[in-house]
Design a protein around this motif. Structure first.
Motif, PDB file in Angstrom:
ATOM      1  N   SER A  96       6.310   0.085  -4.677  1.00  0.00           N
ATOM      2  CA  SER A  96       5.669   1.156  -3.912  1.00  0.00           C
ATOM      3  C   SER A  96       4.998   2.158  -4.844  1.00  0.00           C
ATOM      4  CB  SER A  96       6.699   1.857  -3.024  1.00  0.00           C
ATOM      5  OG  SER A  96       7.680   2.520  -3.801  1.00  0.00           O
ATOM      6  N   ASP A  97       5.579   2.370  -5.994  1.00  0.00           N
ATOM      7  CA  ASP A  97       5.006   3.246  -7.016  1.00  0.00           C
ATOM      8  C   ASP A  97       3.669   2.702  -7.504  1.00  0.00           C
ATOM      9  OD1 ASP A  97       5.096   5.367  -9.077  1.00  0.00           O
ATOM     10  OD2 ASP A  97       5.497   3.725 -10.468  1.00  0.00           O
ATOM     11  N   ILE A  98       3.610   1.400  -7.732  1.00  0.00           N
ATOM     12  CA  ILE A  98       2.374   0.780  -8.223  1.00  0.00           C
ATOM     13  C   ILE A  98       1.268   0.865  -7.182  1.00  0.00           C
ATOM     14  CG2 ILE A  98       1.326  -1.390  -9.019  1.00  0.00           C
ATOM     15  CD1 ILE A  98       4.141  -2.083 -10.150  1.00  0.00           C
ATOM     16  N   VAL A  99       1.634   0.819  -5.905  1.00  0.00           N
ATOM     17  CA  VAL A  99       0.632   0.990  -4.842  1.00  0.00           C
ATOM     18  C   VAL A  99      -0.091   2.326  -5.013  1.00  0.00           C
ATOM     19  CG1 VAL A  99       0.298   1.324  -2.359  1.00  0.00           C
ATOM     20  CG2 VAL A  99       1.779  -0.515  -3.178  1.00  0.00           C
ATOM     21  N   VAL A 100       0.675   3.380  -5.279  1.00  0.00           N
ATOM     22  CA  VAL A 100       0.092   4.709  -5.483  1.00  0.00           C
ATOM     23  C   VAL A 100      -0.772   4.734  -6.739  1.00  0.00           C
ATOM     24  CG1 VAL A 100       0.617   7.148  -5.893  1.00  0.00           C
ATOM     25  CG2 VAL A 100       2.009   5.831  -4.291  1.00  0.00           C
ATOM     26  N   LEU A 101      -0.291   4.145  -7.814  1.00  0.00           N
ATOM     27  CA  LEU A 101      -1.047   4.129  -9.070  1.00  0.00           C
ATOM     28  C   LEU A 101      -2.359   3.364  -8.913  1.00  0.00           C
ATOM     29  CD1 LEU A 101       1.796   3.506 -11.706  1.00  0.00           C
ATOM     30  CD2 LEU A 101       0.965   5.667 -10.751  1.00  0.00           C
ATOM     31  N   ARG A 102      -2.336   2.257  -8.187  1.00  0.00           N
ATOM     32  CA  ARG A 102      -3.560   1.477  -7.959  1.00  0.00           C
ATOM     33  C   ARG A 102      -4.572   2.274  -7.153  1.00  0.00           C
ATOM     34  NH1 ARG A 102      -2.374  -4.467  -5.709  1.00  0.00           N
ATOM     35  NH2 ARG A 102      -4.628  -4.583  -5.982  1.00  0.00           N
ATOM     36  N   ARG A 103      -4.071   2.960  -6.123  1.00  0.00           N
ATOM     37  CA  ARG A 103      -4.969   3.738  -5.266  1.00  0.00           C
ATOM     38  C   ARG A 103      -5.642   4.860  -6.055  1.00  0.00           C
ATOM     39  NH1 ARG A 103      -1.374   5.817  -1.666  1.00  0.00           N
ATOM     40  NH2 ARG A 103      -1.294   3.808  -0.602  1.00  0.00           N
ATOM     41  N   GLN A 104      -4.858   5.540  -6.887  1.00  0.00           N
ATOM     42  CA  GLN A 104      -5.414   6.632  -7.667  1.00  0.00           C
ATOM     43  C   GLN A 104      -6.404   6.128  -8.711  1.00  0.00           C
ATOM     44  OE1 GLN A 104      -5.100   9.833  -7.095  1.00  0.00           O
ATOM     45  NE2 GLN A 104      -6.525  10.302  -8.756  1.00  0.00           N
ATOM     46  N   ALA A 105      -6.056   5.034  -9.388  1.00  0.00           N
ATOM     47  CA  ALA A 105      -6.964   4.483 -10.395  1.00  0.00           C
ATOM     48  C   ALA A 105      -8.286   4.068  -9.773  1.00  0.00           C
ATOM     49  CB  ALA A 105      -6.307   3.286 -11.087  1.00  0.00           C
TER      50      ALA A 105
END
Length: 336
Positions: A209-218
């Protein structure tokens, strides 16, 4: 003023009926010292595959954070022009602070050490397992008290971790730390994997779930950067001249290429951690005598995911070196 994006990366079927008795006998054999255990080989394979996945996952986290830092350097060129109050000390923001990045590495090291410890239940443990387990376990117990801050991220406008998530992750991290400190290597593989499976699942699901946020921001960062670069080119076509225009268009294409590369890196990281969760679940089931063929299939998928992540990371590293040495360094003209 050079908006060039300069990236430097861090380094089977169920058995029923007349087959039930042989299966039970085989499972009993797995946990007796006088019998060569096929499951022991699978546990060793799981440990090795986990080590591969987690080592490459740590590199992928560092690479994603470095990509964000380099993107922020380039984005700062445009931010400086637009915002008179832009501050070089506070405005560029990392994807993860050093503390947040280290917290994720600590969790990953915990998963790696846990996987290695399981080999002691069915075979010969690594020579330095006890000391490694104690150190990693202590780090996890320390992290347990700061989950809400250290396992958050620096993405703007993201809600604070809610209490239910915080409690779940904190409990899972603490359980993993306590297991490693206690060095429960004399316990039963079925009991330990069954007990630890919820904690392993919670940690892996949180990281996903953390990586989902990081992908969206990137993705948002690179989209804004490409928009700014495109606007710069179109606004300054007359002043740039043919050669400089071509150089700036190459930079625009590099930004778009890196946006895709960064997202693919994070997606492979996400897939690897999800596969790790599923493989541990299959290991816990196989230790109970349930569908051992599924464990073998999942281990193969885990190895493939780890290799794929590592190969892609190495490809990015090579591409970044090539980009650094070949990209134009011409300075864009000042807007008219």
């Amino acid at each position: 003023m050079d908006p060039e994006l300069n990236i430097n990366l861090p380094v089977g079927p169920r058995l029923l009926g007349r087959w039930a008795a042989p299966v039970c006998a085989a499972v009993l054999c797995l946990f007796t010292s006088g019998c060569l255990s096929p499951l022991a080989k699978h546990v060793k394979a799981f440990s090795d595959a986990s080590d591969l996945v987690i080592t490459n996952s740590e590199s992928a986290y560092r690479a994603a954070n470095d990509l964000r830092s380099q993107e922020q350097i380039t984005a700062s060129v445009y931010a400086y022009e637009k915002n008179p109050s832009w501050n070089p000390y506070t405005d560029p923001r990392p994807l993860l602070t050093p503390e947040q990045l280290q917290a994720r590495i600590t969790v990953l090291n915990g998963l790696k050490t846990y996987a290695a410890s399981l080999t002691a239940l069915t075979g010969k443990p690594p020579a330095d397992l006890d000391s490694a387990a104690s150190g990693v376990g202590a780090n996890l117990e320390a992290l347990n008290t700061s989950v809400a801050t250290d396992l958050s991220n620096s993405v703007p406008n993201i809600p604070v971790m809610d209490s239910s998530v915080q409690n779940g992750v904190s409990t899972a991290v603490k359980a993993l730390g306590e297991y490693l400190i206690a060095k429960k290597v004399k316990g039963s593989l079925p009991a330990i994997t069954q007990k630890m499976n919820p904690s392993i699942a919670t940690v892996c699901e949180f990281l996903n779930s953390d990586i989902v946020v990081l992908r969206r921001q990137a993705d948002a960062d690179y989209l804004q950067l490409s928009t700014d670069q495109d606007g710069f080119i179109r606004h300054n076509l007359a002043a740039l001249g043919p050669e400089q225009t071509r150089a700036e268009i190459r930079i625009l294409l590099t930004i778009v290429s890196q946006q895709k590369a960064n997202d693919l890196l994070l997606s492979k990281l996400q897939k690897s951690l999800h596969t790790l969760e599923l493989t541990h679940q299959a290991l816990a089931a196989a230790a109970q005598g349930n569908n051992p063929a599924s464990l073998q299939q999942n281990i193969a998928l885990l190895v493939a995911a780890g290799e794929d992540l590592g190969n892609y990371y190495n490809t990015l590293q090579t591409a970044a070196t090539s980009t650094t040495t070949s990209t134009s360094t011409a300075v864009p003209a000042v807007k008219q």
